[in-house]
Scaffold this active site. Structure first.
Site, short mmCIF file in Angstrom:
data_model
loop_
_atom_site.label_atom_id
_atom_site.label_comp_id
_atom_site.label_asym_id
_atom_site.label_seq_id
_atom_site.Cartn_x
_atom_site.Cartn_y
_atom_site.Cartn_z
CG ASP A 31 38.08 -18.71 13.97
OD1 ASP A 31 37.29 -18.54 12.99
OD2 ASP A 31 38.84 -17.90 14.41
CG ASN A 32 43.33 -16.95 14.88
OD1 ASN A 32 42.20 -16.46 14.47
ND2 ASN A 32 44.55 -16.36 14.25
CG LEU A 33 37.80 -17.78 18.79
CD1 LEU A 33 37.61 -17.96 20.12
CD2 LEU A 33 36.69 -17.92 17.90
CG ASN A 91 46.60 -14.77 8.47
OD1 ASN A 91 46.76 -16.07 8.91
ND2 ASN A 91 45.42 -14.44 8.58
CE1 TYR A 140 41.52 -10.90 1.23
CE2 TYR A 140 40.44 -10.05 -0.57
CZ TYR A 140 40.24 -11.01 0.18
OH TYR A 140 39.36 -11.65 0.47
CG HIS A 188 33.04 -5.39 5.04
ND1 HIS A 188 33.75 -5.93 5.87
CD2 HIS A 188 33.60 -5.77 3.77
CE1 HIS A 188 34.76 -6.64 5.63
NE2 HIS A 188 34.84 -6.55 4.12
N GLY A 282 43.51 0.81 -3.72
CA GLY A 282 43.25 -0.71 -4.03
C GLY A 282 41.74 -1.00 -4.42
N1 UFG Z 1 32.97 2.06 0.55
C1 UFG Z 1 32.50 3.26 0.83
N2 UFG Z 1 32.43 3.80 2.08
C2 UFG Z 1 32.56 2.97 3.11
C3 UFG Z 1 33.12 1.51 2.98
C4 UFG Z 1 32.94 1.09 1.51
O1 UFG Z 1 32.31 4.22 0.10
O2 UFG Z 1 32.67 3.46 4.39
C5 UFG Z 1 32.59 1.54 -0.69
C6 UFG Z 1 34.01 0.92 -1.24
O3 UFG Z 1 34.87 2.04 -1.82
C7 UFG Z 1 33.54 0.00 -2.20
C8 UFG Z 1 32.54 -0.55 -1.74
O4 UFG Z 1 31.73 0.56 -0.85
O5 UFG Z 1 33.62 0.53 -3.60
C9 UFG Z 1 32.29 -1.86 -1.08
O6 UFG Z 1 33.45 -1.55 -0.03
P1 UFG Z 1 33.54 -2.96 0.85
O7 UFG Z 1 34.41 -2.49 1.91
O8 UFG Z 1 32.01 -3.25 1.51
O9 UFG Z 1 33.90 -4.08 -0.03
P2 UFG Z 1 35.13 -4.45 -0.98
O10 UFG Z 1 34.34 -4.26 -2.37
O11 UFG Z 1 36.27 -3.37 -0.66
O12 UFG Z 1 35.75 -5.68 -0.76
C10 UFG Z 1 34.89 -6.90 -0.65
C11 UFG Z 1 35.44 -7.93 0.31
C12 UFG Z 1 36.83 -8.15 0.16
C13 UFG Z 1 36.91 -8.69 -1.41
C14 UFG Z 1 36.37 -7.69 -2.16
C15 UFG Z 1 36.27 -8.32 -3.64
O13 UFG Z 1 35.57 -7.40 1.71
O14 UFG Z 1 37.37 -9.31 0.85
O15 UFG Z 1 35.04 -7.46 -1.98
O16 UFG Z 1 35.63 -7.44 -4.39
F1 UFG Z 1 38.25 -8.92 -1.86
#
Ligand code: UFG
Length: 326
Positions: A31-33, A91, A140, A188, A282
């Site tokens: 892991d590159n941390l 990456n 992604y 997230h 996205g």
């Molecule tokens: N969301 C909000 N407000 C925030 C953050 C997120 O409304 O502040 C919503 C997003 O729009 C999404 C849901 O909450 O609808 C979940 O968002 P996350 O960012 O927690 O997760 P994602 O669904 O975008 O992404 C995750 C992983 C990715 C993966 C994806 C596959 O982080 O690596 O699931 O579905 F590709």
């Protein structure tokens, strides 16, 4: 088995490393941390290096004589990938192909790959099965799909046995509160909601309230990170030369953003203020897994089937580590 885990100091990787060690495997974390955390893995198992350093990787493979590789090292934010695709292709694709080429030269043919629900794009129907067409809508997902395709060709040409696990939304933390989720910046949903409950943020922005879903917010399938870890262990045991397996890993039930926030209010007993915001580029409206295939073929079952129970483990982590690993 001696297993090299790239990105093993990251969120999902560190939970997998812990499970592999508990099962008596000999584990090396590479892991590159850059986004991983030194404290998330045992110090004597960590090699701090980058996948772009081919010579270093060669050296490690010669010294450690690994039997299998689990590959987690990758950037993982959908919105960032839309803004900075070059970073993601470099990456997540180029460095992964470097790794695969090194492994080919060292005749290491067992590989477990972190793939994603993002390879499906906006699915025509849910739940999503492994046969659902993969049409990613962000860099992604496109990069992860490119690697899945390369792996299929490596299996045919070089006899690799691989598994690509298509994660839905990894969530929660180790229930003893020792390791958990810490991204900088955090993007997230569940960590942001819990940071808001802790008073570290004023509110949660809901990205999009006009989606074609019952309450207008996006629906996701949240799977506990220890259940994901268990899926990796089972996939590793199933690898067969010349064969590739792809599995969705989710609990098969979707929760909207508003449902997640409500569940977190129940778990924490604290109000979580929200503001409506624009959609995030996205983001597909609904992603829910059919995990029938992994249940049938690997006997995997999610231990956590209730969102509240998942959030409880994350809450234990956030309360005991309000600054994450810092
Ligand atoms: N969301 C909000 N407000 C925030 C953050 C997120 O409304 O502040 C919503 C997003 O729009 C999404 C849901 O909450 O609808 C979940 O968002 P996350 O960012 O927690 O997760 P994602 O669904 O975008 O992404 C995750 C992983 C990715 C993966 C994806 C596959 O982080 O690596 O699931 O579905 F590709």
């Amino acid at each position: 088995m001696r297993i090299l885990v790239t990105g093993g100091a990251g969120y999902i990787g560190s939970h997998v490393v812990r499970l592999l060690l508990e099962h008596g495997h000999d584990v090396w974390v590479y892991d590159n941390l850059s986004r991983g955390h030194r404290q998330a893995v045992p110090a004597d198992r960590l090699i701090v290096a980058d996948l772009a350093e081919k010579e270093r990787l060669d050296q490690v493979l010669v010294l450690q004589r690994v039997d299998a590789v689990m590959h987690f090292a990758a950037w993982c934010h959908v919105d960032e990938s839309v803004r900075e695709p070059a970073k993601y292709y470099q990456n997540n694709v180029v460095n992964t192909l470097n790794l695969m080429d090194c492994l080919r030269r060292h005749r290491i043919r067992r590989f477990v790959f972190s793939s994603t629900a993002a390879t499906y794009g906006v699915p025509e129907q849910v739940p999503i099965t492994e046969e659902t067409p993969q049409r990613p809508i962000n860099p992604y997902g496109a990069g992860k799909l490119a690697v899945e395709r390369a792996l299929a060709d490596y299996a045919t040409a070089y006899g690799w046995g691989y598994a690509a696990l298509r994660y839905f939304n990894a969530a929660g933390a180790s229930p003893d509160g020792r390791i958990g989720e810490h991204h900088e910046p955090e993007t997230h949903l569940i960590p942001l909601v819990l940071m808001t409950a802790l008073g570290q943020r004023p509110h949660v922005a809901i990205y999009g309230t006009d989606y074609p879903t019952p309450d207008g917010t996006c629906i996701r399938d949240y799977v506990h990170v220890d259940d994901l870890a268990e899926a990796h262990l089972r996939a590793l045991e199933r690898l067969e030369p010349g064969k590739g397996w792809c599995y969705n890993v989710g609990i098969g039930r979707g929760y909207s953003v508003r449902e997640v926030i409500r569940a977190a209010e129940e778990v924490t007993g604290r109000p979580i203020p929200v503001v409506a915001a624009d959609r995030r580029p996205g983001d597909p409206p609904v992603l829910v897994a059919s995990s029938e295939k992994i249940q049938r073929e690997l006997g995997w079952r999610p231990g956590y089937t209730d969102l509240r129970a998942i959030i409880e483990t994350a809450w234990t982590w956030h309360r005991s580590h309000p600054r994450g690993y810092r």
